[in-house]
Write a protein that holds these residues in place. Sequence first.
Motif, PDB file in Angstrom:
ATOM      1  N   LEU A 134      -5.585  14.195  14.402  1.00 29.02           N
ATOM      2  CA  LEU A 134      -4.653  15.089  13.701  1.00 29.02           C
ATOM      3  C   LEU A 134      -5.319  15.716  12.477  1.00 29.02           C
ATOM      4  O   LEU A 134      -5.194  16.918  12.236  1.00 29.02           O
ATOM      5  CB  LEU A 134      -3.388  14.326  13.300  1.00 29.02           C
ATOM      6  CG  LEU A 134      -2.380  15.089  12.440  1.00 29.02           C
ATOM      7  CD1 LEU A 134      -1.927  16.381  13.131  1.00 29.02           C
ATOM      8  CD2 LEU A 134      -1.171  14.227  12.131  1.00 29.02           C
ATOM      9  N   ARG A 176      -7.627  18.384  13.824  1.00 33.32           N
ATOM     10  CA  ARG A 176      -6.895  19.534  14.376  1.00 33.32           C
ATOM     11  C   ARG A 176      -6.281  20.373  13.256  1.00 33.32           C
ATOM     12  O   ARG A 176      -6.286  21.595  13.304  1.00 33.32           O
ATOM     13  CB  ARG A 176      -5.783  19.051  15.299  1.00 33.32           C
ATOM     14  CG  ARG A 176      -6.268  18.473  16.614  1.00 33.32           C
ATOM     15  CD  ARG A 176      -6.119  19.481  17.731  1.00 33.32           C
ATOM     16  NE  ARG A 176      -6.335  18.886  19.021  1.00 33.32           N
ATOM     17  CZ  ARG A 176      -5.361  18.666  19.903  1.00 33.32           C
ATOM     18  NH1 ARG A 176      -4.122  19.007  19.626  1.00 33.32           N
ATOM     19  NH2 ARG A 176      -5.635  18.136  21.070  1.00 33.32           N
ATOM     20  N   ALA A 177      -5.735  19.683  12.259  1.00 32.72           N
ATOM     21  CA  ALA A 177      -5.084  20.409  11.165  1.00 32.72           C
ATOM     22  C   ALA A 177      -6.113  21.172  10.340  1.00 32.72           C
ATOM     23  O   ALA A 177      -5.819  22.200   9.756  1.00 32.72           O
ATOM     24  CB  ALA A 177      -4.301  19.442  10.277  1.00 32.72           C
ATOM     25  N   TYR A 178      -7.324  20.683  10.319  1.00 33.54           N
ATOM     26  CA  TYR A 178      -8.398  21.410   9.633  1.00 33.54           C
ATOM     27  C   TYR A 178      -8.860  22.575  10.500  1.00 33.54           C
ATOM     28  O   TYR A 178      -8.975  23.713  10.054  1.00 33.54           O
ATOM     29  CB  TYR A 178      -9.569  20.465   9.350  1.00 33.54           C
ATOM     30  CG  TYR A 178     -10.728  21.150   8.678  1.00 33.54           C
ATOM     31  CD1 TYR A 178     -10.746  21.325   7.310  1.00 33.54           C
ATOM     32  CD2 TYR A 178     -11.790  21.652   9.431  1.00 33.54           C
ATOM     33  CE1 TYR A 178     -11.785  21.977   6.685  1.00 33.54           C
ATOM     34  CE2 TYR A 178     -12.845  22.309   8.821  1.00 33.54           C
ATOM     35  CZ  TYR A 178     -12.841  22.471   7.455  1.00 33.54           C
ATOM     36  OH  TYR A 178     -13.869  23.123   6.843  1.00 33.54           O
ATOM     37  N   THR A 229      -7.398  24.293  12.780  1.00 34.38           N
ATOM     38  CA  THR A 229      -6.503  25.420  12.999  1.00 34.38           C
ATOM     39  C   THR A 229      -6.547  26.435  11.863  1.00 34.38           C
ATOM     40  O   THR A 229      -6.153  27.563  12.008  1.00 34.38           O
ATOM     41  CB  THR A 229      -5.071  24.917  13.249  1.00 34.38           C
ATOM     42  OG1 THR A 229      -4.283  25.998  13.702  1.00 34.38           O
ATOM     43  CG2 THR A 229      -4.462  24.331  11.998  1.00 34.38           C
ATOM     44  N   THR A 230      -7.087  26.004  10.692  1.00 38.26           N
ATOM     45  CA  THR A 230      -7.140  26.953   9.575  1.00 38.26           C
ATOM     46  C   THR A 230      -8.428  27.759   9.576  1.00 38.26           C
ATOM     47  O   THR A 230      -8.605  28.628   8.750  1.00 38.26           O
ATOM     48  CB  THR A 230      -7.086  26.200   8.229  1.00 38.26           C
ATOM     49  OG1 THR A 230      -8.276  25.405   8.110  1.00 38.26           O
ATOM     50  CG2 THR A 230      -5.882  25.300   8.145  1.00 38.26           C
ATOM     51  N   THR A 245      -5.334  27.348  21.871  1.00 42.57           N
ATOM     52  CA  THR A 245      -4.988  27.037  20.492  1.00 42.57           C
ATOM     53  C   THR A 245      -4.338  28.229  19.801  1.00 42.57           C
ATOM     54  O   THR A 245      -3.909  28.123  18.667  1.00 42.57           O
ATOM     55  CB  THR A 245      -6.228  26.609  19.676  1.00 42.57           C
ATOM     56  OG1 THR A 245      -7.098  27.742  19.555  1.00 42.57           O
ATOM     57  CG2 THR A 245      -6.954  25.465  20.356  1.00 42.57           C
ATOM     58  N   ARG A 292      -9.179  18.846  25.717  1.00 37.95           N
ATOM     59  CA  ARG A 292      -8.775  18.213  24.463  1.00 37.95           C
ATOM     60  C   ARG A 292      -7.674  17.177  24.664  1.00 37.95           C
ATOM     61  O   ARG A 292      -7.006  16.767  23.728  1.00 37.95           O
ATOM     62  CB  ARG A 292      -8.400  19.247  23.413  1.00 37.95           C
ATOM     63  CG  ARG A 292      -7.289  20.190  23.749  1.00 37.95           C
ATOM     64  CD  ARG A 292      -7.325  21.296  22.696  1.00 37.95           C
ATOM     65  NE  ARG A 292      -6.024  21.695  22.204  1.00 37.95           N
ATOM     66  CZ  ARG A 292      -5.789  22.027  20.944  1.00 37.95           C
ATOM     67  NH1 ARG A 292      -6.731  21.951  20.036  1.00 37.95           N
ATOM     68  NH2 ARG A 292      -4.605  22.431  20.565  1.00 37.95           N
ATOM     69  N   GLU A 298      -1.349  15.314  25.773  1.00 37.99           N
ATOM     70  CA  GLU A 298      -1.672  15.996  24.518  1.00 37.99           C
ATOM     71  C   GLU A 298      -1.654  14.936  23.404  1.00 37.99           C
ATOM     72  O   GLU A 298      -0.586  14.406  23.084  1.00 37.99           O
ATOM     73  CB  GLU A 298      -0.607  17.063  24.288  1.00 37.99           C
ATOM     74  CG  GLU A 298      -1.035  18.328  23.580  1.00 37.99           C
ATOM     75  CD  GLU A 298      -2.054  18.211  22.517  1.00 37.99           C
ATOM     76  OE1 GLU A 298      -1.813  17.486  21.524  1.00 37.99           O
ATOM     77  OE2 GLU A 298      -3.121  18.852  22.657  1.00 37.99           O
ATOM     78  N   VAL A 301      -2.036  14.857  20.101  1.00 34.55           N
ATOM     79  CA  VAL A 301      -1.354  15.082  18.827  1.00 34.55           C
ATOM     80  C   VAL A 301       0.162  15.140  19.020  1.00 34.55           C
ATOM     81  O   VAL A 301       0.931  14.536  18.270  1.00 34.55           O
ATOM     82  CB  VAL A 301      -1.904  16.364  18.153  1.00 34.55           C
ATOM     83  CG1 VAL A 301      -1.077  16.738  16.938  1.00 34.55           C
ATOM     84  CG2 VAL A 301      -3.348  16.147  17.742  1.00 34.55           C
ATOM     85  N   GLU A 302       0.585  15.852  20.077  1.00 34.77           N
ATOM     86  CA  GLU A 302       2.030  15.934  20.329  1.00 34.77           C
ATOM     87  C   GLU A 302       2.599  14.556  20.651  1.00 34.77           C
ATOM     88  O   GLU A 302       3.618  14.149  20.116  1.00 34.77           O
ATOM     89  CB  GLU A 302       2.365  16.850  21.522  1.00 34.77           C
ATOM     90  CG  GLU A 302       1.411  17.954  21.810  1.00 34.77           C
ATOM     91  CD  GLU A 302       1.677  19.205  21.013  1.00 34.77           C
ATOM     92  OE1 GLU A 302       1.170  20.240  21.376  1.00 34.77           O
ATOM     93  OE2 GLU A 302       2.366  19.127  20.004  1.00 34.77           O
ATOM     94  N   GLY A 331       2.382  11.905  17.778  1.00 36.95           N
ATOM     95  CA  GLY A 331       3.283  12.292  16.688  1.00 36.95           C
ATOM     96  C   GLY A 331       4.732  12.007  17.026  1.00 36.95           C
ATOM     97  O   GLY A 331       5.485  11.460  16.236  1.00 36.95           O
ATOM     98  N   PHE A 332       5.119  12.371  18.253  1.00 36.19           N
ATOM     99  CA  PHE A 332       6.510  12.169  18.639  1.00 36.19           C
ATOM    100  C   PHE A 332       6.822  10.684  18.745  1.00 36.19           C
ATOM    101  O   PHE A 332       7.915  10.237  18.378  1.00 36.19           O
ATOM    102  CB  PHE A 332       6.796  12.872  19.955  1.00 36.19           C
ATOM    103  CG  PHE A 332       8.259  13.007  20.247  1.00 36.19           C
ATOM    104  CD1 PHE A 332       8.816  12.480  21.396  1.00 36.19           C
ATOM    105  CD2 PHE A 332       9.085  13.686  19.359  1.00 36.19           C
ATOM    106  CE1 PHE A 332      10.169  12.614  21.653  1.00 36.19           C
ATOM    107  CE2 PHE A 332      10.442  13.819  19.608  1.00 36.19           C
ATOM    108  CZ  PHE A 332      10.983  13.276  20.758  1.00 36.19           C
ATOM    109  N   ILE A 392       5.557   8.246  16.989  1.00 32.28           N
ATOM    110  CA  ILE A 392       5.776   7.603  15.690  1.00 32.28           C
ATOM    111  C   ILE A 392       6.958   8.217  14.946  1.00 32.28           C
ATOM    112  O   ILE A 392       7.450   7.627  13.997  1.00 32.28           O
ATOM    113  CB  ILE A 392       4.504   7.594  14.806  1.00 32.28           C
ATOM    114  CG1 ILE A 392       3.983   9.002  14.558  1.00 32.28           C
ATOM    115  CG2 ILE A 392       3.432   6.723  15.430  1.00 32.28           C
ATOM    116  CD1 ILE A 392       2.797   9.046  13.601  1.00 32.28           C
TER     117      ILE A 392
END
Lengths: 181, 303, 365
Positions: free
Chosen positions: C74, C77-79, C81-82, C183, C202, C309, C311-312, C315-316, C318
């Motif tokens: 995560l 990925r969050a890095y 995407t920017t 993406t 991925r 996936e 990340v999806e 995340g869901f 947790i």
Amino acid sequence: MALSILPTADDSRTNATFDELMWALARPGLVRILPLAGFETLAESLIDRECSFHAGSDSVLAKRLAETGARPVSLDKADYVFTTLGSERDVAAVSTLRIGTLAYPDEAATLFAPARIGSGQALRLSGPGIKDILTIEIGGVDPSFWPMREKAIRYPLGWDLYLVDGDRLIGIPRSTKIEVL
Amino acid sequence: MTLQKLTRPWTAFNYGFLDESAKRELRRRILKAIAVPGYQVPYASREVPIARGWGTGGLQVTLTLLKPTSVVKVIDQGADDSVNASSIRKFVGRVGGAVETEDTMEATIIQSRHRIPEEKLREDQILVLQVPNPEPLRPVQPDMSVAREMHGDADYGQLWLILYEQLVKAGRIMQGSSYPSMVNGRHVMTPSPIPRWDVPKLNQADHLTILSAGREKRIFAVPPYTSVEPLVFDDVPYRVEDHQDKTCYRSDVSGFFMNELPQDDGSSLYELSDSHFGVKNIQKSEGEAIEIGETWYKNGRVK
Amino acid sequence: MAYVATRGGERAIEQAERLFRDDLGTITRERIEAVRNGLPYLIDRVMGEASLYEPDLAALALAQAGGDLYEAVLLLRAYRTTQPRLTVAEPVAQTDLFTVRRISAAFKDIPGGQILGPTLDYSHRLLQVGVLKGESYTPDPVIPAAEPAPAVQPSLATWQKAQGLIKDYPAETVAPDDIPDLTREPLLFPASRAHKLQSLARADTGGTLALGYSTMRGYGSVHPTVNELRLAEAPVRMRHPCGTIFSAGRVRVSQTEVVSKAMELELGFSATFGWNEVKVIAAATLDLASNQPNPHPASNEEFVLYHTEPVESSGFCIHFKLPHYVTFQSSLDALRRVKTDREEATAGKIVAEAEDQSEEEEVAL
């Protein structure tokens, strides 16, 4: 993590332009004021290499819009169309705008056109975003446009319209019913 | 054209975290969502620095709308100080320099999970609802592609059927939150897992609502002055939770949605679910000059 | 201010995060280097799932997350995407890969030869417990072959196609800008080939394995054979605005082709960043399985791509720790109403019966 807190001038302009585009569509027929006049300002906040566009017969505009990275395509394939509606011929041309499919009605065109807001043909609008009804006056658009729109839109299929008068903007999404008075 | 011209000076992150190309995509999708109320527009849904399922859809919308003059309220289950709400609010402040508020009346953007505030929202306010499952047809059709065709054909017969089955089996409709609702007479949407109490607040509202599911990559909207009708049978009226007569033990206010607090002796106490609305009521009763906005519900009934 | 008095949550939240970070201590450049150099396969797995090739960042993400893989993915990925997409690299053909390991299970030997490369496949899995007692473990040195294997290898499938064993499909030429990018656009079904392969590239290693394994075990009609598996370094070549192509370095990649043993040989394919054999074998099997008509979940591309996936899904999973008391309240209300409705109905029935009885008594009198 050092984060930048302030937007750049570009950030602010595109953000403000989108704000107006959004509220124009959420409240059809109400006049919004853009931070800057011109199709380029509208385009830079919305389109890039992930989109296609059509600029009518305006080759100077086409060149400017291509700088966003968006692909110039023919009118019937374009995601975003920037063109005039002043003549019957203009109107005939935009009758081929994409209207999406029932599964994906979002795969439809958005039309940006110059118009005179506040004088001309009286139109009565109703539908989502409009409290009861709203009457507006629009000039600079050929009279054949309104019946053509009526015929083209089969909700939820259809295209969305923005009319631009200098820095003034109104939005008319496909969900708006228009009665020509 | 040079490589230099295609790039710009390096910065760690953009204003509002999302880069301009991500924002442009979201803007395009939001406009489509507004143009076809209740229709689920697919979008790429970028990763943001919070886990999926924790409000990433709502956050992407908020970050796209954000400007330094924004005043942002974030709530979870009605509360401003809940774990996730405070984390999101902090993030928004950190990357956007926006003003944080807990007061519904002061906010320009309200991002919420599972509740709509009790004070009526105005024409200039935007409600961003976090959505876990955007598909109201999922219980009857788990295949998204088939469900999409059903929306295309306005084929909602199976949805009516499960509501009818509940009625026959249990004597009433058992749907708790996420009550499926018809938008603009055409698309059935989930209003997100808000309680039934909150669904009437979306109908012909003054404010704009944007609903966003980050993990499921769908965005939809309810513009102001748009009809949102819960699916009900003509002879079985829509029923909100029976909270009309409950009284908040902290503020002594009644007629709003409550949290039930089980007590050791087996009884329950109730408190207002909209926490800041509760705070304001307490402050007012203590003689402070507090303005409480007009509410959707009056005497436990929606106007 | 009763509400405010019961809060204090903010402080607890802040301290909870501090507690987590406190356990990890100070993160230094040395720690990042130790993670990067000592755990290259973990770095590879994370880079693949993050779809971001940068070993230093991957090591940093792992260090910051204390080794929690989903958190690390995560973070990356969050890095990622920017970051702007500046250009699209030139395509890499199999024959361009600097191949260090290349095996085929379909044939005893293949054109170009079987190259075992680095692997534990054939080793005895014994813990070197002596290390814990202070005896360093230094592996036996590699004895180089008299003649090094060639850096690049021919493609087995090309040979099979020439033999008429596998159907050849004409290569599609797609302009770089028209290559679909998962993406930057949503995954819709039926998925385009590009989206499917990107999604598998991925995907979560564990999830991919679970679903791929179900197919391999017989929940499906695919019985895959590894046609060709490669661990390699792929050259990243870019086109400069002035037109020349230049090298921007190399990335480690894995790729697998599996082949069905049905009436007609069909290929399934998968490739990802980093060296991760389990994932590409499972993913190539899933690629193949999704073309077969059968009712099992692993043969449904929507089911496979959505549920692998990382990340999806993590995340869901947790997110269920978040408070749900409003939704719970809403259901509780409905449940209670049913109960009271029933009680009222029963009470009504008793009253009605009692009235009936008294009428009978009157008659009797």
